[in-house]
Write a protein that holds these residues in place. Structure first.
Motif, PDB file in Angstrom:
ATOM      1  N   ARG A  27      57.091  28.563  39.775  1.00  9.58           N
ATOM      2  CA  ARG A  27      55.834  28.219  39.098  1.00  9.58           C
ATOM      3  C   ARG A  27      55.078  29.469  38.663  1.00  9.58           C
ATOM      4  O   ARG A  27      55.013  30.438  39.407  1.00  9.58           O
ATOM      5  N   ILE A  28      54.463  29.414  37.496  1.00 14.24           N
ATOM      6  CA  ILE A  28      53.636  30.513  36.977  1.00 14.24           C
ATOM      7  C   ILE A  28      52.176  30.094  37.103  1.00 14.24           C
ATOM      8  O   ILE A  28      51.799  29.003  36.686  1.00 14.24           O
ATOM      9  N   GLY A  29      51.347  30.974  37.662  1.00 14.46           N
ATOM     10  CA  GLY A  29      49.938  30.664  37.877  1.00 14.46           C
ATOM     11  C   GLY A  29      49.128  30.617  36.598  1.00 14.46           C
ATOM     12  O   GLY A  29      49.422  31.296  35.617  1.00 14.46           O
ATOM     13  N   ALA A  30      48.064  29.814  36.597  1.00 15.21           N
ATOM     14  CA  ALA A  30      47.193  29.657  35.436  1.00 15.21           C
ATOM     15  C   ALA A  30      46.334  30.881  35.180  1.00 15.21           C
ATOM     16  O   ALA A  30      45.867  31.094  34.064  1.00 15.21           O
ATOM     17  N   ALA A  31      46.115  31.719  36.201  1.00 10.09           N
ATOM     18  CA  ALA A  31      45.334  32.938  35.992  1.00 10.09           C
ATOM     19  C   ALA A  31      46.002  33.825  34.949  1.00 10.09           C
ATOM     20  O   ALA A  31      45.331  34.544  34.216  1.00 10.09           O
ATOM     21  N   PHE A  32      47.332  33.743  34.835  1.00 12.84           N
ATOM     22  CA  PHE A  32      48.062  34.502  33.816  1.00 12.84           C
ATOM     23  C   PHE A  32      47.557  34.136  32.423  1.00 12.84           C
ATOM     24  O   PHE A  32      47.306  34.998  31.594  1.00 12.84           O
ATOM     25  N   LEU A  33      47.390  32.849  32.157  1.00 10.65           N
ATOM     26  CA  LEU A  33      46.889  32.402  30.861  1.00 10.65           C
ATOM     27  C   LEU A  33      45.461  32.888  30.634  1.00 10.65           C
ATOM     28  O   LEU A  33      45.129  33.374  29.554  1.00 10.65           O
ATOM     29  N   LEU A  34      44.632  32.781  31.636  1.00 15.84           N
ATOM     30  CA  LEU A  34      43.252  33.231  31.528  1.00 15.84           C
ATOM     31  C   LEU A  34      43.184  34.719  31.175  1.00 15.84           C
ATOM     32  O   LEU A  34      42.454  35.127  30.281  1.00 15.84           O
ATOM     33  N   HIS A  35      43.983  35.526  31.870  1.00 19.90           N
ATOM     34  CA  HIS A  35      43.998  36.954  31.577  1.00 19.90           C
ATOM     35  C   HIS A  35      44.622  37.247  30.218  1.00 19.90           C
ATOM     36  O   HIS A  35      44.194  38.167  29.526  1.00 19.90           O
ATOM     37  N   THR A  36      45.625  36.486  29.813  1.00 20.09           N
ATOM     38  CA  THR A  36      46.270  36.698  28.520  1.00 20.09           C
ATOM     39  C   THR A  36      45.279  36.473  27.388  1.00 20.09           C
ATOM     40  O   THR A  36      45.292  37.186  26.388  1.00 20.09           O
ATOM     41  N   ILE A  37      44.408  35.498  27.532  1.00 20.31           N
ATOM     42  CA  ILE A  37      43.383  35.251  26.513  1.00 20.31           C
ATOM     43  C   ILE A  37      42.351  36.375  26.511  1.00 20.31           C
ATOM     44  O   ILE A  37      41.906  36.826  25.462  1.00 20.31           O
ATOM     45  N   GLY A  64      34.075  56.767  49.219  1.00 16.57           N
ATOM     46  CA  GLY A  64      35.328  56.278  49.777  1.00 16.57           C
ATOM     47  C   GLY A  64      35.486  54.774  49.799  1.00 16.57           C
ATOM     48  O   GLY A  64      36.512  54.264  50.227  1.00 16.57           O
ATOM     49  N   LEU A  65      34.480  54.004  49.336  1.00 14.62           N
ATOM     50  CA  LEU A  65      34.508  52.542  49.348  1.00 14.62           C
ATOM     51  C   LEU A  65      34.578  52.011  47.914  1.00 14.62           C
ATOM     52  O   LEU A  65      33.745  52.363  47.080  1.00 14.62           O
ATOM     53  N   TYR A  66      35.575  51.158  47.651  1.00 15.17           N
ATOM     54  CA  TYR A  66      35.791  50.616  46.306  1.00 15.17           C
ATOM     55  C   TYR A  66      35.871  49.102  46.335  1.00 15.17           C
ATOM     56  O   TYR A  66      36.350  48.518  47.302  1.00 15.17           O
ATOM     57  N   LEU A  67      35.437  48.481  45.257  1.00 11.13           N
ATOM     58  CA  LEU A  67      35.662  47.063  45.023  1.00 11.13           C
ATOM     59  C   LEU A  67      36.697  46.976  43.913  1.00 11.13           C
ATOM     60  O   LEU A  67      36.460  47.419  42.792  1.00 11.13           O
ATOM     61  N   ASN A  68      37.865  46.430  44.239  1.00 12.34           N
ATOM     62  CA  ASN A  68      38.961  46.312  43.289  1.00 12.34           C
ATOM     63  C   ASN A  68      39.135  44.861  42.875  1.00 12.34           C
ATOM     64  O   ASN A  68      38.868  43.944  43.641  1.00 12.34           O
ATOM     65  N   GLY A  69      39.635  44.673  41.662  1.00 15.22           N
ATOM     66  CA  GLY A  69      39.949  43.337  41.173  1.00 15.22           C
ATOM     67  C   GLY A  69      41.232  43.381  40.371  1.00 15.22           C
ATOM     68  O   GLY A  69      41.560  44.395  39.754  1.00 15.22           O
ATOM     69  N   GLN A  70      41.963  42.281  40.387  1.00 15.39           N
ATOM     70  CA  GLN A  70      43.207  42.216  39.630  1.00 15.39           C
ATOM     71  C   GLN A  70      42.869  41.726  38.239  1.00 15.39           C
ATOM     72  O   GLN A  70      42.574  40.557  38.031  1.00 15.39           O
ATOM     73  N   SER A  71      42.931  42.623  37.263  1.00 18.37           N
ATOM     74  CA  SER A  71      42.505  42.267  35.919  1.00 18.37           C
ATOM     75  C   SER A  71      43.633  41.701  35.073  1.00 18.37           C
ATOM     76  O   SER A  71      43.438  41.359  33.923  1.00 18.37           O
ATOM     77  N   PHE A  72      44.802  41.580  35.597  1.00 19.91           N
ATOM     78  CA  PHE A  72      45.905  40.886  34.945  1.00 19.91           C
ATOM     79  C   PHE A  72      46.905  40.549  36.027  1.00 19.91           C
ATOM     80  O   PHE A  72      47.159  41.368  36.905  1.00 19.91           O
ATOM     81  N   ASN A  73      47.452  39.359  35.998  1.00 19.58           N
ATOM     82  CA  ASN A  73      48.512  39.074  36.956  1.00 19.58           C
ATOM     83  C   ASN A  73      49.503  38.078  36.407  1.00 19.58           C
ATOM     84  O   ASN A  73      49.167  37.198  35.627  1.00 19.58           O
ATOM     85  N   PHE A  74      50.725  38.269  36.813  1.00 12.74           N
ATOM     86  CA  PHE A  74      51.818  37.353  36.525  1.00 12.74           C
ATOM     87  C   PHE A  74      52.299  36.903  37.893  1.00 12.74           C
ATOM     88  O   PHE A  74      52.984  37.642  38.588  1.00 12.74           O
ATOM     89  N   HIS A  75      51.880  35.710  38.307  1.00  9.59           N
ATOM     90  CA  HIS A  75      52.056  35.231  39.672  1.00  9.59           C
ATOM     91  C   HIS A  75      53.097  34.112  39.698  1.00  9.59           C
ATOM     92  O   HIS A  75      52.968  33.126  38.979  1.00  9.59           O
ATOM     93  N   LEU A  76      54.110  34.263  40.535  1.00  7.57           N
ATOM     94  CA  LEU A  76      55.178  33.277  40.654  1.00  7.57           C
ATOM     95  C   LEU A  76      55.265  32.789  42.094  1.00  7.57           C
ATOM     96  O   LEU A  76      55.204  33.591  43.021  1.00  7.57           O
TER      97      LEU A  76
END
Length: 183
Positions: free
Chosen positions: A58-68, A36-48
Motif C-alpha cells: 500500500r502507498i500512503g496518501a501523504a505521498f499525494l498530498l506532498h506531490t501536490i 542543539g535542539l531542532y524541530l524536524n518534519g518530513q516534507s516528502f514521503n513515499f510510504h509503503l
C-alpha cells in the motif's frame, strides 16, 4: 562539523527507514529551536506498508498530498519571503514531526529524538490509518551519512503492520545545514 549542529536549519535530501512490513523514503527538513535542539518534519514521503492478504504493498496518501504541494514549494524555495513555503513546512511538521537534540556536537555528532508518524492508506478498499510514536538515536558522519536506530510503538493495526513495539533502522544521505534565510 560544528556548523552542522549550530546552523539555523537542516535538510536531509534522502532518508530511508525500514521495518520488515513498513518502508519510508523521504526528505526531511528542520529548524533550530534552541542551541542543539531542532524541530524536524518530513516534507516528502513515499510510504509503503505490506498487505499479504491482498498481495499488494500500500502507498500512503501523504505521498499525494506532498506531490501536490512540492511544485509550490520548489517555486517558492527561491523566494525566501514566500508564505506558501512556510505553510508547506508547517504541514510537514504536523504530519511527521520529530524533536531532536544533539547530545554530542563535535567530531561525530550524535542526537536523540522523539516524534510521531501519521499516514492514511486511502487508495484501495479497506482503507487504514497509520500512527506510530518513536524514539531515535542518530549518528552522523557530517554531510554524508546519518544512521538511525528507532524504537517505536504502532497504535493501529495497519495491514501487516500490527499494534505494538518494533525496531526500525534508517539511513539518510547528504545531511547539510542551511542558513536562516531559507526558513
Amino acid at each position: 562539523m560544528r556548523d552542522l549542529v549550530s546552523s539555523e536549519g537542516t535538510i536531509l535530501p534522502l532518508s530511508f527507514s525500514i521495518n520488515k512490513d513498513d518502508y519510508n523514503l523521504g526528505l526531511w527538513g528542520g529548524v533550530k529551536i534552541a542551541d542543539g535542539l531542532y524541530l524536524n518534519g518530513q516534507s516528502f514521503n513515499f510510504h509503503l506498508v505490506n498487505d499479504t492478504k491482498d498481495s499488494v504493498t500500500r502507498i500512503g496518501a501523504a505521498f499525494l498530498l506532498h506531490t501536490i504541494a512540492i511544485p509550490i514549494a520548489i517555486y517558492d524555495f527561491f523566494d525566501p519571503s514566500s508564505h506558501e513555503l512556510r505553510v508547506y513546512y508547517a504541514m510537514a511538521a504536523l504530519l511527521n514531526p520529530t524533536l531532536e537534540f544533539y547530545v554530542v556536537r563535535e567530531y561525530v555528532p550524535i542526537s536523540v529524538g522523539i516524534g510521531y508518524n501519521t499516514d492514511w492508506f486511502a487508495f484501495k478498499p479497506n482503507q487504514k490509518f497509520y500512527f506510530r510514536v518513536h524514539g531515535d538515536v542518530n549518528i552522523e558522519i557530517p554531510f554524508f551519512v546519518r544512521v538511525t536506530a528507532s524504537y517505536s510503538y504502532s497504535f493501529l493495526d495497519t495491514y501487516d503492520l500490527k499494534k505494538g513495539f518494533r525496531l526500525y533502522f534508517g539511513v539518510a544521505l547528504f545531511h547539510f545545514p542551511v542558513s536562516k534565510r531559507w526558513w
